[in-house]
Design an enzyme around this catalytic site. Structure first.
Site, PDB file in Angstrom:
ATOM      1  N   GLN A  26     -17.744  -5.467 -18.257  1.00 40.30           N
ATOM      2  CA  GLN A  26     -17.825  -6.473 -19.321  1.00 40.30           C
ATOM      3  C   GLN A  26     -19.224  -6.608 -19.905  1.00 40.30           C
ATOM      4  O   GLN A  26     -19.399  -7.146 -20.996  1.00 40.30           O
ATOM      5  CB  GLN A  26     -17.309  -7.825 -18.803  1.00 40.30           C
ATOM      6  CG  GLN A  26     -18.289  -8.697 -18.024  1.00 40.30           C
ATOM      7  CD  GLN A  26     -18.505  -8.267 -16.585  1.00 40.30           C
ATOM      8  OE1 GLN A  26     -18.660  -7.089 -16.302  1.00 40.30           O
ATOM      9  NE2 GLN A  26     -18.535  -9.204 -15.667  1.00 40.30           N
ATOM     10  N   SER A  58     -22.064  -7.880 -18.084  1.00 43.38           N
ATOM     11  CA  SER A  58     -22.815  -9.034 -17.598  1.00 43.38           C
ATOM     12  C   SER A  58     -24.256  -8.677 -17.234  1.00 43.38           C
ATOM     13  O   SER A  58     -25.163  -9.486 -17.439  1.00 43.38           O
ATOM     14  CB  SER A  58     -22.101  -9.672 -16.399  1.00 43.38           C
ATOM     15  OG  SER A  58     -21.897  -8.728 -15.379  1.00 43.38           O
ATOM     16  N   ILE A 113     -18.420  -5.483 -14.122  1.00 39.49           N
ATOM     17  CA  ILE A 113     -17.215  -4.669 -13.932  1.00 39.49           C
ATOM     18  C   ILE A 113     -16.870  -3.944 -15.232  1.00 39.49           C
ATOM     19  O   ILE A 113     -15.760  -3.469 -15.411  1.00 39.49           O
ATOM     20  CB  ILE A 113     -16.040  -5.535 -13.442  1.00 39.49           C
ATOM     21  CG1 ILE A 113     -15.737  -6.672 -14.430  1.00 39.49           C
ATOM     22  CG2 ILE A 113     -16.366  -6.122 -12.077  1.00 39.49           C
ATOM     23  CD1 ILE A 113     -14.544  -7.532 -14.038  1.00 39.49           C
ATOM     24  N   THR A 118     -20.756 -15.571 -18.360  1.00 41.57           N
ATOM     25  CA  THR A 118     -21.791 -15.862 -19.348  1.00 41.57           C
ATOM     26  C   THR A 118     -22.113 -17.349 -19.323  1.00 41.57           C
ATOM     27  O   THR A 118     -23.271 -17.759 -19.330  1.00 41.57           O
ATOM     28  CB  THR A 118     -21.333 -15.434 -20.756  1.00 41.57           C
ATOM     29  OG1 THR A 118     -21.110 -14.022 -20.732  1.00 41.57           O
ATOM     30  CG2 THR A 118     -22.369 -15.770 -21.810  1.00 41.57           C
ATOM     31  N   ALA A 129     -22.826 -20.669 -25.444  1.00 45.49           N
ATOM     32  CA  ALA A 129     -21.777 -19.665 -25.234  1.00 45.49           C
ATOM     33  C   ALA A 129     -20.677 -20.175 -24.317  1.00 45.49           C
ATOM     34  O   ALA A 129     -20.911 -20.976 -23.418  1.00 45.49           O
ATOM     35  CB  ALA A 129     -22.389 -18.405 -24.636  1.00 45.49           C
ATOM     36  N   ALA A 161     -12.293 -15.385 -14.286  1.00 43.86           N
ATOM     37  CA  ALA A 161     -12.103 -16.626 -15.049  1.00 43.86           C
ATOM     38  C   ALA A 161     -12.908 -16.701 -16.350  1.00 43.86           C
ATOM     39  O   ALA A 161     -13.007 -17.771 -16.933  1.00 43.86           O
ATOM     40  CB  ALA A 161     -12.408 -17.862 -14.179  1.00 43.86           C
ATOM     41  N   SER A 162     -13.445 -15.578 -16.808  1.00 43.83           N
ATOM     42  CA  SER A 162     -14.228 -15.592 -18.061  1.00 43.83           C
ATOM     43  C   SER A 162     -15.306 -16.666 -18.005  1.00 43.83           C
ATOM     44  O   SER A 162     -15.536 -17.381 -18.974  1.00 43.83           O
ATOM     45  CB  SER A 162     -13.321 -15.848 -19.279  1.00 43.83           C
ATOM     46  OG  SER A 162     -12.184 -15.048 -19.224  1.00 43.83           O
ATOM     47  N   GLU A 217     -10.985 -12.787 -21.048  1.00 49.29           N
ATOM     48  CA  GLU A 217      -9.549 -12.662 -20.788  1.00 49.29           C
ATOM     49  C   GLU A 217      -8.700 -13.041 -21.984  1.00 49.29           C
ATOM     50  O   GLU A 217      -7.739 -12.360 -22.325  1.00 49.29           O
ATOM     51  CB  GLU A 217      -9.165 -13.568 -19.616  1.00 49.29           C
ATOM     52  CG  GLU A 217      -9.848 -13.202 -18.324  1.00 49.29           C
ATOM     53  CD  GLU A 217      -9.633 -14.291 -17.294  1.00 49.29           C
ATOM     54  OE1 GLU A 217      -8.647 -14.194 -16.568  1.00 49.29           O
ATOM     55  OE2 GLU A 217     -10.437 -15.236 -17.247  1.00 49.29           O
TER      56      GLU A 217
END
Lengths: 156, 778, 275
Positions: free
Chosen positions: B481, B483, B479, B524, B723, B520-521, B728
């Site tokens: 970010q 990923s 979105i 990763t 990681a 919800a972060s 957020e």
């Protein structure tokens, strides 16, 4: 109600019958399937629909298609006609100046005109120049840097 | 490492800079119909009747539906919503009818001709009032709604969830405390403002299959919700999310998809498209919940906080199907990243006749920390220590305990604070060159855990191709970010092939593997781990075949630059492409077949907190900690604030892609700054007064501060390469740090946002009058 | 946006004829940055749209016969970046470049901004302070209206249907001026309050936007200042007077009292440049 208009679109001469109540943005997206320009607000506040009209950056949502009679229009799709990325496009990738990508075409078109008009802008001039293009992802820093990089390359 | 930890360029870059990436609104289908929505002009009203006759008569109109056509309720955690209002409208703008027509203009024209008779009801527009006995009920039938067992609605009230947390002996702590301080804060509703508005296309066919193309963060959660709401089995329900023009939570869950599916059902074979205007977007998609916070602190003069008594009242708006979980997340995080022994917290999610509250970057933490971090500064000043000292004294360190009683194993919070203090040069006050401007510095911490079901699952599939390239299939949605890039990096590192040799595919529930949600972060961490597991599976299969091929032990083989290579005899190797379809012998026969790797992941051992006390030893996967320092300049003539500089530091466990991570944090800071300075959904009697960019301002490039972005890396036990998520939490400290800096500059503390020029100006006037007054007394 | 018939006349006469023939259902389209949004929102719903941009000479910006003339279709960017204007009337240039974004200013016109008659019209305060005259063309020929008389109320001017503003002009004058705009966000925002203060010898012309139903000149404050040497005390008195002379409203952008306070802050800062 349709009206026939003649104009240049990404270098090609076009004759097209368009609904008078269509904006340039709608015409590009619906009639020519050039969907790089996006509608973010339809009111000239976000810049996602920015295209180049007669060498000037405009919000294509604020221009009626019938108004472009005789004009030359360049969209994001028109930057890579030779199959090569524009230096700005390269720089946006190299500098991580895009995230979701929705504002990106409009941002690049604004930057393109900015650098055409002023090949060596200051950081302040870049910020001012792109303040009509909203981006919610990047915080703008890397966009400004991407444009600066291309401007620096203009030096040579 | 070759690819992980490196600033690999975005794999979706070229499609995005050339405008060739097709977002949902860019898609065109043959025989497509366009939908438009009739909306309630009232915040709370009984629908007496709907007359669609005139609208149906418009040439080009194909169909019109109302709430009566489909009454089954839906919702992620609490089934409290209908996609089209049934019986009554609970917020201004709620959908009451939808039209499908051959063009968007015709659909909109028809909407105007739909006649709806309403009986206006008293609107509930304040969450505190809504909690009081006798308040009009937004959902009188709350007791009948289906809910997940970890949420606790109170039938007969407007409370959709109550999360209590009881730890230690709070009364005693307040009795023993040397100083007791009471504070209240309020955070208004704000909006995500993705540049792409919500959009979806739905098509149903007579074989019962339903296909939805949606700009959504979570195709599988959407599939589940729609399948249940519309009684479509999962094998017939396909959700595709080809591209998402920004999410920030607004495109988690379902919004407009449910409006067009009933239309699609009645018009088989015809795709139905609905794209929201910017005005729709502000009124009719999730907004960030408003929140009233009461924070009472018991502290000793040495700076140690010994007790905390909090109440958080969340203005969840008309439907709380998603918002109930924000109240719960706030319960877990109720003390902030601070080690406090005695805590009494009540977190309530409350129905009002406001726009629908839902997930927004931070999932409650921004709202919570806005109060907590200012409260800390107030407490520090009262007992005469610095904002830094109080954070160092109380901040969570390894061995400390969170509010729920979880023992902290990893926390880089102290390192982050120290880094930020250095980068913002906290102790040194600077002065503006202009006489009418003053400067100040502020600091705030932030923390966040993924707020998700304990068993939120991820999966990944890797298909090896015969030329040594690979396809990576996951359903984390990029979105913005990054990923797609980070998942590719992980696979590249694991398989020892360059990222260009990997093509990532996402967002198609029929073809890409399960992912709970892109929220919800956790991507990763969670999907990244699934990718690691899938790669291990591929490697295992490759090594199995290679040991036969090379006649060497598996344990002595490894992947290196596209080959399986002997660790002992480096010249003995086989190209992975040669094994992609299985191992072929010299006689042409083969074994094993195509190599497909499969990886699944659920964060281990997350367990519910205790229902009565809210305590739990491991209720979340991990916490991400960090801090930001800010310098501001305030114009004393006008009250206008300019954020000059922000220094940020988070403990991310492992920096996977320095450039993309930095960019993500920069974006978060500016978004946080927007909420601090300008952003607010201005509501009057439930009516949104600023549903456009004319009056809802987000920052432009010109507002951007100088930003210094740093990270510390204390590895996360189960995360890929150590990681953990940071997407957020990166915006959480921004607003309170700015508020603290404004206080430092001016002595003005506003307990609400946005910190507009006018609000600061008005406070300055009061302050000046006060000073004049005290002079007189002398 | 509903369907309409589009006309792009090339002469004023032709344009007026269409407007008269089609009556009230015809709208003039100039830059379109306001009209097109209003049409999208259904607030304006013309059956006929008369685009005046193809009329010759309409986009002129020229200085001749002792007057500065800005044509009806002259773009805000062209006005703001005009070197003569920048040199002689920098406050006018600043005002033009303070409106909207660069993209908007590539379509929006100075005259469009004036004809919209928004209380906070960015171009109004400098032009009011320059004693500008609006040039109107109708079937009777040409007529001039003083800008100070042109604004009637919120979004209402003296312009009647069938009339077209061809431009605006003001007398060449040696003066100093300060344009100030206070907005919630620094770029691409409407004015919370805007103002222009022009000094010509010992005469001060003060105009404000967003403090009354139309952009206004502060006549009493001007009269008080006339002929006076600026001092701290005089400036303070002028500021007090100015605050009493405006009648702002409260809306979602600002309260009445904040706007009133800004009037004195802006006037004080403007006048202080010459003190």
């Amino acid at each position: 109600m349709k009206k026939v208009i003649n104009f240049t679109l990404n270098g090609e001469v076009v004759e097209h019958a368009v609904d008078t109540n269509k904006t340039l943005l709608k015409m590009l997206r619906e009639d020519f399937e050039l969907t790089g320009a996006k509608e973010g607000c339809g009111a000239g506040e976000c810049g996602a629909c920015t295209v180049i009209m007669n060498e000037k950056a405009v919000n294509s949502c604020l221009v009626l298609a019938v108004e472009i009679e005789g004009a030359s229009i360049t969209t994001i799709e028109g930057l890579t006609l030779d199959g090569i990325l524009d230096p700005l496009q390269e720089s946006f990738i190299d500098n991580a100046a895009l995230q979701c990508g929705y504002c990106t075409p409009g941002m690049i078109m604004t930057a393109k005109v900015l650098l055409n008009e002023n090949p060596h802008p200051t950081e302040e001039e870049i910020k001012e120049g792109i303040s009509g293009n909203l981006c919610r992802c990047t915080g703008y820093k890397k966009i400004v840097e991407a444009i600066e990089k291309v401007a620096n390359d203009n030096e040579e | 490492m070759k690819y992980v930890g490196k600033s690999i360029k975005r794999v979706d870059g070229i499609k995005k800079v050339t405008g060739s990436l097709k977002y949902v609104d860019d898609m065109k289908f043959s025989r497509m119909l366009y939908a438009a929505v009739k909306r309630s002009p009232y915040a709370h009203a009984r629908i007496v009747s709907i007359n669609i006759e005139k609208a149906m008569a418009v040439k080009g109109v194909k169909d019109i539906i109302t709430g009566d056509h489909y009454k089954k309720r839906a919702g992620l955690y609490l089934e409290d919503k209908n996609f089209l209002a049934v019986g009554k409208a609970r917020y201004k703008g709620e959908a009451v009818a939808a039209v499908a027509a051959v063009s968007e203009d015709i659909a909109k024209e028809a909407v105007k001709l739909i006649e709806v008779e309403y009986e206006e009801l008293t609107a509930v527009t304040n969450a505190i009032e809504a909690m009081k006995p006798g308040a009009p009920l937004v959902h009188p039938d709350l007791g009948e709604y289906k809910t997940a067992p970890i949420f606790f609605p109170k039938p007969g009230t407007n409370i959709s969830n109550h999360y209590p947390l009881r730890k230690g002996d709070v009364e005693n702590a307040f009795e023993e405390a040397e100083v007791v301080i009471d504070n209240k804060f309020y955070v208004p509703h704000v909006h995500h403002v993705t540049i792409e508005t919500h959009t979806a296309v739905a098509q149903m066919d007579l074989d019962g299959s339903c296909t939805v193309w949606a700009s959504c963060q979570s195709p599988f959660a959407v599939r589940q919700a729609l399948s249940e709401a519309f009684d479509i089995p999962l094998n017939k329900m396909r959700v595709l999310s080809p591209a998402v023009g920004g999410g920030f939570g607004s495109k988690a869950g379902t919004t407009l998809e449910g409006i067009i599916i009933p239309l699609a059902k009645r018009n088989p074979g015809r795709p139905i498209k609905l794209t929201y205007s910017r005005e729709d977007e502000f009124e009719n998609t999730y907004v960030r919940q408003g929140m009233h916070a009461t924070i009472k602190t018991a502290v000793n003069k040495n700076g140690k906080i010994i007790g905390l008594k909090n109440e958080f009242v969340w203005d969840g708006g008309a439907y709380n199907e998603y918002g109930v979980n924000i109240a719960k997340a706030a319960g877990y995080a109720c003390a902030g990243p601070y080690d406090i022994d005695n805590i009494w917290t009540d977190s309530y999610c409350v129905y009002t006749n406001h726009p629908v509250g839902g997930p927004y970057r931070g999932f409650g933490m921004s709202e919570l920390q806005f109060g907590i971090e200012q409260n800390l500064d107030i407490v520090a000043e009262k007992i005469g220590i610095s904002p830094i000292e109080i954070r160092l004294i109380n901040g969570l360190k390894p061995g400390g305990a969170t509010a729920t009683g979880e023992i902290v194993k990893i926390s880089g919070l102290m390192e982050c604070i120290e880094q930020v203090v250095e980068d913002i040069n906290f102790e040194e006050k600077t002065e503006s060159s202009k006489p009418n401007k003053v400067r100040g510095k502020g600091i705030a911490c932030g923390w966040k855990a993924p707020s998700m079901p304990n068993n939120a699952a991820s999966s990944a599939i890797i298909k090896l191709n015969e030329d040594g390239t690979a396809h990576l299939l996951v359903s984390v949605q990029d979105i913005g970010q990054g990923s797609d890039t980070v998942m590719t990096q992980i696979a590249a590192e694991m398989l020892s092939i360059s990222p260009e040799k990997i093509t990532i595919k996402t967002g198609d529930t029929d073809h890409t593997p399960y992912e709970w949600q892109t929220v919800a972060s956790r991507m990763t961490y969670s999907t990244g781990r699934a990718v690691v597991e899938a790669c291990k599976d591929v490697i295992d299969q490759l090594l199995e075949l290679s040991q036969i091929k090379l006649g060497l032990y598996k344990r002595d083989l490894e992947l290196r630059d596209g080959y399986v290579v002997s660790k002992i005899y480096p010249d003995r190797k086989v190209a992975i492409g040669d094994l992609a379809l299985g191992l072929t012998f010299e006689d042409g026969s083969g074994i094993h077949g195509p190599i497909i790797g499969r990886g699944s992941f659920i964060p281990p051992n997350i367990r519910d907190a205790d229902k009565k006390t809210g305590l739990g030893e491991h209720p979340v996967a991990y916490w991400t900690y960090g801090a930001q320092g800010v310098e501001v300049e305030v114009d004393l003539d006008t009250g206008q604030t300019k954020v000059l500089k922000v220094a940020s530091c988070f403990d991310v466990g492992k920096v996977m892609n320095p450039q993309l991570l930095e960019a993500q944090v920069e974006g978060a800071i500016v978004q946080g700054m927007g909420t601090a300075l300008f952003e607010e959904l201005i509501l009057k009697d439930g009516v949104l007064l600023n549903p456009s960019f004319v009056d809802y301002k987000i920052p432009t490039a010109d507002d951007m501060p100088e930003m210094v972005i740093k990270f510390v890396e204390n590895p996360e036990e189960n995360g890929p390469y150590g990681a953990r998520g940071v997407a957020e939490v990166a915006m959480v400290p921004s607003a309170p740090a700015i508020a603290n800096a404004i206080y430092d500059a001016t002595g003005i503390r506003l307990r609400t946002i946005p910190l507009t020029a006018e609000r600061i100006f008005e406070k300055m006037k009061v302050l000046k009058r006060g000073r004049r007054g005290s002079c007189k007394n002398n | 946006m509903n369907a309409f018939e589009y006309f792009a006349p090339t002469t004023l006469k032709e344009a007026i004829d269409i407007l008269n023939e089609k009556g009230e259902e015809a709208s003039i389209l100039n830059g379109g940055t306001d009209l097109i949004v209003r049409m999208r929102d259904g607030i304006s719903d013309p059956k006929y749209v008369v685009d005046i941009k193809k009329i010759k000479g309409m986009d002129d910006i020229r200085i001749e016969n002792g007057r500065v003339f800005i044509g009806a279709s002259a773009l805000l960017n062209d006005l703001g970046n005009n070197q003569d204007i920048q040199k002689r009337y920098p406050f006018l240039s600043k005002a033009a470049l303070s409106i909207g974004s660069k993209q908007v200013r590539n379509r929006a016109t100075c005259i469009g901004n004036i004809c919209n008659a928004s209380p906070l019209a960015g171009m109004a305060t400098p032009l009011l302070a320059l004693n500008a005259t609006v040039h109107v063309f109708g079937n009777y020929g040409e007529k001039d209206i003083l800008l100070k008389d042109f604004f009637v109320f919120v979004r209402k001017t003296l312009l009647k249907h069938g009339e077209i503003v061809t431009g605006i002009s003001f007398e060449e004058q040696a003066c100093l001026g300060v344009f100030t705009k206070i907005s919630r966000r620094r770029k691409v925002d409407l004015s919370t309050v805007c103002s222009t203060v022009v000094k010509k010898y010992d005469e001060y012309r003060i105009s404000f936007g967003a403090v009354a139903p139309t952009p206004v000149r502060l006549n009493k404050t001007e009269a008080f200042l006339k002929g006076k040497m600026l001092s701290k005390d005089i400036i303070e008195k002028a500021c007090e007077l100015a605050m009493s002379e405006v009648s702002p409203i409260s809306d979602i952008r600002a309260s009445e009292s904040y706007r009133r306070e800004l009037v004195q802050v802006m006037l004080r800062n403007s006048l202080s440049q010459w003190y």
